[in-house]
Design a protein around this motif. Structure first.
Motif, PDB file in Angstrom:
ATOM      1  N   TYR A  30       0.815  -1.220   0.000  1.00 20.12           N
ATOM      2  CA  TYR A  30       0.000   0.000   0.000  1.00 20.12           C
ATOM      3  C   TYR A  30       0.847   1.268   0.000  1.00 20.12           C
ATOM      4  CZ  TYR A  30      -4.246  -2.694   0.838  1.00 20.12           C
ATOM      5  OH  TYR A  30      -5.291  -3.554   0.712  1.00 20.12           O
ATOM      6  N   ASN A  31       2.020   1.198   0.694  1.00 17.23           N
ATOM      7  CA  ASN A  31       2.827   2.413   0.823  1.00 17.23           C
ATOM      8  C   ASN A  31       3.695   2.671  -0.413  1.00 17.23           C
ATOM      9  OD1 ASN A  31       3.573   4.482   3.061  1.00 17.23           O
ATOM     10  ND2 ASN A  31       5.547   3.912   2.170  1.00 17.23           N
ATOM     11  N   PHE A  32       4.142   1.580  -1.096  1.00 14.87           N
ATOM     12  CA  PHE A  32       5.071   1.750  -2.218  1.00 14.87           C
ATOM     13  C   PHE A  32       4.598   1.070  -3.504  1.00 14.87           C
ATOM     14  CE2 PHE A  32       8.332   2.184   1.308  1.00 14.87           C
ATOM     15  CZ  PHE A  32       8.521   3.534   1.110  1.00 14.87           C
ATOM     16  N   GLU A  33       4.409  -0.256  -3.447  1.00 13.74           N
ATOM     17  CA  GLU A  33       4.216  -1.025  -4.687  1.00 13.74           C
ATOM     18  C   GLU A  33       3.020  -0.534  -5.497  1.00 13.74           C
ATOM     19  OE1 GLU A  33       4.225  -5.343  -4.238  1.00 13.74           O
ATOM     20  OE2 GLU A  33       3.074  -5.516  -6.106  1.00 13.74           O
ATOM     21  N   ALA A  34       1.857  -0.403  -4.853  1.00 12.55           N
ATOM     22  CA  ALA A  34       0.645   0.003  -5.572  1.00 12.55           C
ATOM     23  C   ALA A  34       0.749   1.435  -6.077  1.00 12.55           C
ATOM     24  CB  ALA A  34      -0.574  -0.148  -4.662  1.00 12.55           C
ATOM     25  N   LEU A  35       1.688   2.205  -5.481  1.00 12.71           N
ATOM     26  CA  LEU A  35       1.861   3.598  -5.896  1.00 12.71           C
ATOM     27  C   LEU A  35       2.983   3.730  -6.932  1.00 12.71           C
ATOM     28  CD1 LEU A  35       1.285   5.006  -2.345  1.00 12.71           C
ATOM     29  CD2 LEU A  35      -0.029   5.730  -4.361  1.00 12.71           C
ATOM     30  N   ASN A  36       3.307   2.585  -7.553  1.00 13.39           N
ATOM     31  CA  ASN A  36       4.222   2.587  -8.691  1.00 13.39           C
ATOM     32  C   ASN A  36       5.674   2.912  -8.320  1.00 13.39           C
ATOM     33  OD1 ASN A  36       4.660   2.166 -11.456  1.00 13.39           O
ATOM     34  ND2 ASN A  36       4.539   4.375 -11.891  1.00 13.39           N
ATOM     35  N   PHE A  37       6.063   2.632  -7.058  1.00  8.29           N
ATOM     36  CA  PHE A  37       7.485   2.735  -6.695  1.00  8.29           C
ATOM     37  C   PHE A  37       8.161   1.457  -7.187  1.00  8.29           C
ATOM     38  CE2 PHE A  37       5.750   5.830  -3.837  1.00  8.29           C
ATOM     39  CZ  PHE A  37       6.777   6.685  -3.480  1.00  8.29           C
ATOM     40  N   PRO A  38       9.173   1.549  -8.063  1.00  3.88           N
ATOM     41  CA  PRO A  38       9.848   0.321  -8.517  1.00  3.88           C
ATOM     42  C   PRO A  38      10.547  -0.371  -7.351  1.00  3.88           C
ATOM     43  CG  PRO A  38      10.989   2.297  -9.315  1.00  3.88           C
ATOM     44  CD  PRO A  38       9.725   2.762  -8.676  1.00  3.88           C
ATOM     45  N   PRO A  39      10.841  -1.691  -7.510  1.00  3.85           N
ATOM     46  CA  PRO A  39      11.360  -2.486  -6.374  1.00  3.85           C
ATOM     47  C   PRO A  39      12.575  -1.883  -5.682  1.00  3.85           C
ATOM     48  CG  PRO A  39      10.837  -3.903  -8.233  1.00  3.85           C
ATOM     49  CD  PRO A  39      10.630  -2.494  -8.716  1.00  3.85           C
ATOM     50  N   ASN A  40      13.466  -1.233  -6.436  1.00  7.48           N
ATOM     51  CA  ASN A  40      14.688  -0.722  -5.800  1.00  7.48           C
ATOM     52  C   ASN A  40      14.661   0.786  -5.579  1.00  7.48           C
ATOM     53  OD1 ASN A  40      15.986  -3.261  -5.581  1.00  7.48           O
ATOM     54  ND2 ASN A  40      16.310  -3.197  -7.803  1.00  7.48           N
ATOM     55  N   HIS A  41      13.475   1.354  -5.523  1.00 11.55           N
ATOM     56  CA  HIS A  41      13.375   2.801  -5.325  1.00 11.55           C
ATOM     57  C   HIS A  41      14.016   3.204  -3.992  1.00 11.55           C
ATOM     58  CE1 HIS A  41      11.655   6.802  -4.779  1.00 11.55           C
ATOM     59  NE2 HIS A  41      11.381   6.796  -6.075  1.00 11.55           N
ATOM     60  N   PRO A  42      14.827   4.282  -4.002  1.00  4.47           N
ATOM     61  CA  PRO A  42      15.552   4.670  -2.773  1.00  4.47           C
ATOM     62  C   PRO A  42      14.639   5.001  -1.585  1.00  4.47           C
ATOM     63  CG  PRO A  42      15.791   6.323  -4.522  1.00  4.47           C
ATOM     64  CD  PRO A  42      15.203   5.117  -5.151  1.00  4.47           C
ATOM     65  N   ALA A  43      13.377   5.367  -1.827  1.00  2.67           N
ATOM     66  CA  ALA A  43      12.484   5.697  -0.707  1.00  2.67           C
ATOM     67  C   ALA A  43      12.287   4.505   0.217  1.00  2.67           C
ATOM     68  CB  ALA A  43      11.130   6.170  -1.232  1.00  2.67           C
ATOM     69  N   ARG A  44      12.447   3.270  -0.342  1.00  2.00           N
ATOM     70  CA  ARG A  44      12.259   2.084   0.493  1.00  2.00           C
ATOM     71  C   ARG A  44      13.424   1.870   1.464  1.00  2.00           C
ATOM     72  NH1 ARG A  44       9.841  -0.351  -4.030  1.00  2.00           N
ATOM     73  NH2 ARG A  44       7.818  -1.324  -3.636  1.00  2.00           N
ATOM     74  N   ASP A  45      14.547   2.551   1.205  1.00  2.00           N
ATOM     75  CA  ASP A  45      15.735   2.359   2.039  1.00  2.00           C
ATOM     76  C   ASP A  45      15.419   2.722   3.488  1.00  2.00           C
ATOM     77  OD1 ASP A  45      19.011   2.324   1.277  1.00  2.00           O
ATOM     78  OD2 ASP A  45      18.430   3.008   3.286  1.00  2.00           O
ATOM     79  N   THR A  46      16.031   1.950   4.410  1.00  2.00           N
ATOM     80  CA  THR A  46      15.771   2.208   5.830  1.00  2.00           C
ATOM     81  C   THR A  46      16.325   3.560   6.272  1.00  2.00           C
ATOM     82  OG1 THR A  46      17.756   0.949   6.335  1.00  2.00           O
ATOM     83  CG2 THR A  46      15.646  -0.190   6.569  1.00  2.00           C
ATOM     84  N   GLN A  47      17.166   4.194   5.392  1.00  2.00           N
ATOM     85  CA  GLN A  47      17.616   5.547   5.736  1.00  2.00           C
ATOM     86  C   GLN A  47      16.480   6.552   5.591  1.00  2.00           C
ATOM     87  OE1 GLN A  47      21.088   6.397   3.399  1.00  2.00           O
ATOM     88  NE2 GLN A  47      22.448   5.434   4.893  1.00  2.00           N
ATOM     89  N   ASP A  48      15.458   6.190   4.815  1.00  2.00           N
ATOM     90  CA  ASP A  48      14.327   7.095   4.618  1.00  2.00           C
ATOM     91  C   ASP A  48      13.066   6.612   5.324  1.00  2.00           C
ATOM     92  OD1 ASP A  48      15.643   8.932   2.958  1.00  2.00           O
ATOM     93  OD2 ASP A  48      15.493   7.537   1.289  1.00  2.00           O
ATOM     94  N   THR A  49      12.910   5.299   5.405  1.00  2.00           N
ATOM     95  CA  THR A  49      11.658   4.726   5.897  1.00  2.00           C
ATOM     96  C   THR A  49      11.899   3.960   7.196  1.00  2.00           C
ATOM     97  OG1 THR A  49      10.850   4.517   3.642  1.00  2.00           O
ATOM     98  CG2 THR A  49       9.767   3.161   5.304  1.00  2.00           C
TER      99      THR A  49
END
Ligand SMILES: [Zn+2]
Length: 368
Positions: free
Chosen positions: A147-166
């Motif tokens: 819900y937070n990333f995949e369905a919103l079209n964030f590709p699998p390696n998008h930097p927003a998923r990094d634990t430095q941001d999330t």
């Protein structure tokens, strides 16, 4: 130290009554004047106590037939002393002169609760969109990657998923990637949840808390608030987006405020834009607040990416939908988002975001 007792003579009842009345009134005075320890020593002290000295002196000189009435009276006196010792504070308080009310003392102020400034600003923004026919949607702060990333079209390696941001929930490695839990980084997951649950038309605003792995400084906080909006229907165009946001900014900051749109990028919208409003402090002339540019950046927005509709359609199909309600050939939509803190800081001229969370009554009382 106690003096020796006065001799008692004769030993008839009237004399005894008078003598013990004198002792009782002496005791009363002492109860007021002494603390309980002094009172105990003075009257019941084992060697020099008043009760001991008097009873010794009087009983020694008393004729045999007077000993019983004397003994009874001494017992009574002892009970009175012990009672006074058990409730010494009561005895003293009751004996103190009664004082009037001091009208110069400050009164008790019972402060009624007020909405937090952030809630106030949030409500003002939500009200603007309610007046346009939008309703409010909310969702959980602990979200799945889907819900937070995949369905919103964030590709699998998008930097927003990094634990430095999330901020991610611990021990999720055993789960499929899309089911892993995290603290939502925006209120956008509620857009997905709403579309999965409801066919178009959709007009919602989503106020809520979001979390990022940010260090706190004057303008950043790891927890802050967003308001997002989503509008999906037939024939929704970029002009509708521009008109809606222009109206909302005028409703919030005054009718003389201008808006302008710049190309930007977000995974979930295409095309995307950043929205600036003319500086509300200098009316566009240029000042320190707008870094002399005359404009302040306030919002992100764009037309909903067809990939987002595809993710929604996939979930609705799992739930049994045969004809997709979110077919990009038939419907379109726009979405926008803004930070509540940033807008409240502008509205009230607050320079440090930390004031909102400090719980300092001196700060909060200014919004009463
Ligand atoms: Zn300015």
């Amino acid at each position: 130290m106690n003096e020796a007792a006065n001799p008692l003579e004769p030993f008839d009842d009237a004399t005894l009554d008078r003598a013990f009345d004198v002792l009782a009134s002496e005791l009363k005075t002492d109860v007021v004047a002494m603390d309980s320890e002094s009172l105990r020593l003075h009257w019941l002290g084992r060697k020099q106590g008043r009760l001991k000295l008097i009873s010794e002196a009087w009983l020694k000189s008393a004729p045999a037939e007077a000993r019983r009435p004397l003994g009874i009276r001494f017992n009574l006196l002892k009970q009175q002393i012990e009672a006074a010792l058990e409730a010494p504070a009561l005895g003293r308080a009751a004996a103190k002169p009664v004082q009037g009310i001091d009208i110069t003392l400050p009164g008790l102020v019972r402060a009624p609760g007020i909405p937090h400034p952030l809630l106030k600003t949030m409500q003002e923004i939500v009200d603007v969109f309610h007046n346009l026919g939008y309703s409010t949607s909310t969702g959980p702060q602990v979200e799945t990657d889907f819900y937070n990333f995949e369905a919103l079209n964030f590709p699998p390696n998008h930097p927003a998923r990094d634990t430095q941001d999330t901020l991610v929930i611990a021990n999720q490695q055993g789960r499929p990637a899309r089911d892993r839990l995290l603290m939502r980084t925006h209120t956008s997951p509620v857009q997905i949840r709403t579309m999965i649950a409801q066919a178009p038309p959709v007009r919602i605003v989503i106020p809520g808390k979001v979390h990022r792995n940010d260090a706190a400084d004057a303008t950043h906080s790891p927890i802050f608030h967003q308001i997002e909006g989503l509008c999906v229907d037939t024939n929704i165009t970029f002009s509708d987006l521009k008109g809606t946001l222009d109206h909302a900014m005028k409703a919030l900051f005054g009718s003389s405020v201008k808006t302008r749109f710049f190309p930007s990028f977000f995974p979930f919208t295409e095309p995307s834009a950043d929205v600036q409003i003319s500086c509300i402090f200098c009316a566009g002339k240029g000042c320190r607040k707008c870094k002399q540019s005359g404009w302040i950046e306030l919002l992100g927005c764009g037309m909903v990416d067809p990939a987002v509709f595809a993710a929604v359609t996939e979930q609705r199909a799992i739930a049994g939908e045969i004809t997709p309600a979110y077919d990009p050939a038939k419907i379109s939509g726009f979405a926008f988002g803004m930070g509540v803190e940033r807008i409240a800081m502008m509205q009230y001229g607050i320079s440090d975001i930390g004031h909102f969370y400090s719980g300092d009554m001196r700060f909060l009382e200014q919004f009463a």
